[in-house]
Design a protein around this motif. Sequence first.
Motif, PDB file in Angstrom:
ATOM      1  N   SER A 136       0.842  -1.193   0.000  1.00  0.00           N
ATOM      2  CA  SER A 136       0.000   0.000   0.000  1.00  0.00           C
ATOM      3  C   SER A 136       0.874   1.238   0.000  1.00  0.00           C
ATOM      4  O   SER A 136       2.085   1.162   0.158  1.00  0.00           O
ATOM      5  CB  SER A 136      -0.912  -0.006   1.218  1.00  0.00           C
ATOM      6  N   LEU A 137       0.241   2.402  -0.166  1.00  0.00           N
ATOM      7  CA  LEU A 137       0.969   3.661  -0.207  1.00  0.00           C
ATOM      8  C   LEU A 137       1.747   3.883   1.078  1.00  0.00           C
ATOM      9  O   LEU A 137       2.817   4.466   1.089  1.00  0.00           O
ATOM     10  CB  LEU A 137      -0.004   4.822  -0.408  1.00  0.00           C
ATOM     11  N   GLN A 138       1.198   3.391   2.201  1.00  0.00           N
ATOM     12  CA  GLN A 138       1.859   3.619   3.481  1.00  0.00           C
ATOM     13  C   GLN A 138       3.242   3.004   3.511  1.00  0.00           C
ATOM     14  O   GLN A 138       4.157   3.547   4.080  1.00  0.00           O
ATOM     15  CB  GLN A 138       1.067   2.953   4.592  1.00  0.00           C
ATOM     16  N   THR A 139       3.362   1.820   2.910  1.00  0.00           N
ATOM     17  CA  THR A 139       4.628   1.101   3.022  1.00  0.00           C
ATOM     18  C   THR A 139       5.503   1.305   1.797  1.00  0.00           C
ATOM     19  O   THR A 139       6.510   0.645   1.649  1.00  0.00           O
ATOM     20  CB  THR A 139       4.370  -0.397   3.200  1.00  0.00           C
ATOM     21  N   LEU A 140       5.122   2.223   0.921  1.00  0.00           N
ATOM     22  CA  LEU A 140       5.855   2.389  -0.331  1.00  0.00           C
ATOM     23  C   LEU A 140       7.300   2.776  -0.083  1.00  0.00           C
ATOM     24  O   LEU A 140       8.222   2.280  -0.708  1.00  0.00           O
ATOM     25  CB  LEU A 140       5.169   3.469  -1.176  1.00  0.00           C
ATOM     26  N   LEU A 141       7.531   3.687   0.882  1.00  0.00           N
ATOM     27  CA  LEU A 141       8.882   4.179   1.095  1.00  0.00           C
ATOM     28  C   LEU A 141       9.669   3.310   2.065  1.00  0.00           C
ATOM     29  O   LEU A 141      10.852   3.505   2.235  1.00  0.00           O
ATOM     30  CB  LEU A 141       8.836   5.616   1.623  1.00  0.00           C
ATOM     31  N   ASP A 142       8.992   2.347   2.713  1.00  0.00           N
ATOM     32  CA  ASP A 142       9.708   1.525   3.683  1.00  0.00           C
ATOM     33  C   ASP A 142      10.534   0.489   2.976  1.00  0.00           C
ATOM     34  O   ASP A 142      10.209   0.064   1.885  1.00  0.00           O
ATOM     35  CB  ASP A 142       8.729   0.784   4.596  1.00  0.00           C
TER      36      ASP A 142
END
Lengths: 413, 363
Positions: A136-142
């Motif tokens: 999801s967008l939340q974990t995109l940068l992780d």
Amino acid sequence: MPDVQPLVSEFVLKLKRRKVEGSHAVARQTAELLRSVVSQHRMGSTNQAAALADAIRSVGEQLISANPIELAVGNIVRRVLHIIKEEDISSTAVGIEGLSVTVDSDDEYDSGNDDHPTLSAAVLASHARNALRAPSLQTLLDDIPVSTALSRSASSTGDSDGKTGDKSLKTRKLKHDVIAAIGDLIEEIDTCYDQISEQAVELIHQNEVILTLGRSRTVKEFLYAAKEKKRSFRVFVAEGSPRYQGHVLAKELVEKGVQTTVITDSAIFAMISRVNMVIVGAHAIMANGGVIAPVGMNMVALAAQKHAVPFVVVAGSHKLCPLYPHNPEVLLNELKSPSDLLDFGEFSNCMNFSTQDGTPLLNVVNPTFDYVPPKLVSLFVTDTGGHSPSYMYRLISEYYSADDLVVQRKSTS
Amino acid sequence: MELDAAQNPNPDPPISAYYQTRAEHHAVVSSDWLAHAAAAAASFPDAGAGADAAPPPSPGSNGGGVIEEFNFWRRKPEAAEAVAAIMALAAVIRSSRATTMMELEIELKKASDKLKSWDATSISLSAACDLFMRFVTRTSHLEHEKFDAAKSRLIERGEKFGEISLKARKTIAMLSQDFISDGCTMLVHGYSRVVLEILKLAASNRKLFRVLCTEGRPDRTGLRMSNELAALGIPVKVLIDSAVAYSMDEVDMVFVGADGVVESGGIINMMGTYQIALVANSMNKPVYVAAESYKFARLYPLDQKDMTPAHRPIDFGVPIPAGVEVETSARDYTPPQYLTLLLTDLGVLTPSVVSDELIQLYL
């Protein structure tokens, strides 16, 4: 896994010969078979969840290729894989959080993990939970390499306990949890009719006229439940050639005291304007909200759309498939025997194979399924409630993981 | 011809810097343009050099520095606009002298607002800025992390974003392969690097298909696209924009990219996309949108004029008499009911998923 192989082969043979048919029966038997596979699986000491998942995948591959049209098999295999992941991650996350309580008093933990010295236990646990959800967008940068971080912490959990007794306890716990969860799944499959039928009384009102095609057990239970609650309604049953299961449904409804009318499939367009609602069952629900249903259903859906009649599909959640229908009329269809349509005896002189190119002039095509696109469906009634077609993707991300779409053995050793 | 860093270039009439960049990256190189560029380079010897030099040293927490940094990254034709924005913000973190997360967040917010106001028409710019700000806020709320460690992690993730963006394109290409079958014909509009990646992968998988490419006035994106496709050995046919309805019955599916995906599930894309989606819908042809997930923006346009206007000058080849108006908007909005599926790095989604993802991110 030699103990389980005869069971698996027997089931594969049944699927190939179409001895077991219908999503409910297939789903239930697949789940029971996979439960036996899990309980007979010998658990190793490390990386148990991956090994177990691999065992399930190799069995699943065989089952799916036995009857690729029976999507319920693939659904259950993917559900079990998702269950294994879930149980593994939730038990490891609990382990990590337990560890973090002792972290402050234990200095060597900080110096031990050199690669990620800054990642606290809380971060790891939350990432572990995120790993289970769809991207999801939340974990995109992780970018935590969760699996390696987890396995390191898991092994450090084991080391700090230092007892082999604890390890075998953990082993048995995972297996036990998975078997319990599969048992829940089987129960869910069995009770789906009751849960769906509970919603009947909200959907069917007094003096309504309902149309259905063929015979679906889910629809039958649905209509029975409405009748129990003293709703007075009438049913038009389209016979559903070439198997004419509609006749059987009509008999069953009359036994319960429902006013029934039997019509031919060709009369659907003529009668649809007098109908308040169409309620039908499905063979499978695809990820975009499209429906694979017995042949003739697309025609009913188009007729309903033309006359603005709500088209309601009732189906248990074991019919929900995470795949996209690419060219479903061809790839997700099966041609059954022409003897359903034409008698061999009468037409034997048309089946003349001695013509020039060896093919007879008369062809008989008997497809089993039809594809109904999502824009023709008004409502899906499943055991989790009523949903619109554009919502089905949410159920998919709850029940299945994204990397299980292709069921294939991963390890080579 | 390039601009005063701190101010929006060409403020009157407001020409969109975003679309100007895209035109520069993807326009066809003609011989007059080459001559022009050579003459310009001769008279301003440092103009050309500046674009290729090392990134300008960002002196302290100077707000102007972020715009220069952004411009440097924006020039690179392979990098998406969002990548440039996040690199610029990562540079702000690196050169920041803050000692607490709150201070850092405030600095970042200032820089992000500055970037957004510099070019108000670019959706992926503001979406990427918001995404990075949310990431920073979320990271800062995780306990037990020391400030320096958190700061270096933020910088590292920001700089990795370029890789994430490329990986996103590859994921989308892989997901889309099943939608392309042998013998199909597809219609492509605009020059989208994601769509090009999809077609490249399909060609390398030896699929047999044909592409119809719209000309894409005024940027002539179709000509550039057809060059690339012909180089891959894919049969291409170029249509003028008005020939889309005429050719629609030989088309099996439409592929477009997106400048931004809005909350309703609709897309904002190059002018002409709405038209093509309408025609495709009326002839029952599926419209597939290939867009990376960081383009999801919290906008909800209700009609075509509901967005920040973005203009591109159009050259008709002959002078237009004074007093005659020209519609110079560079983009349009396609409502979700005309789109079949969104192919993103989060998976193959129906348009209703977009608002779900955005809610999860922002709440």
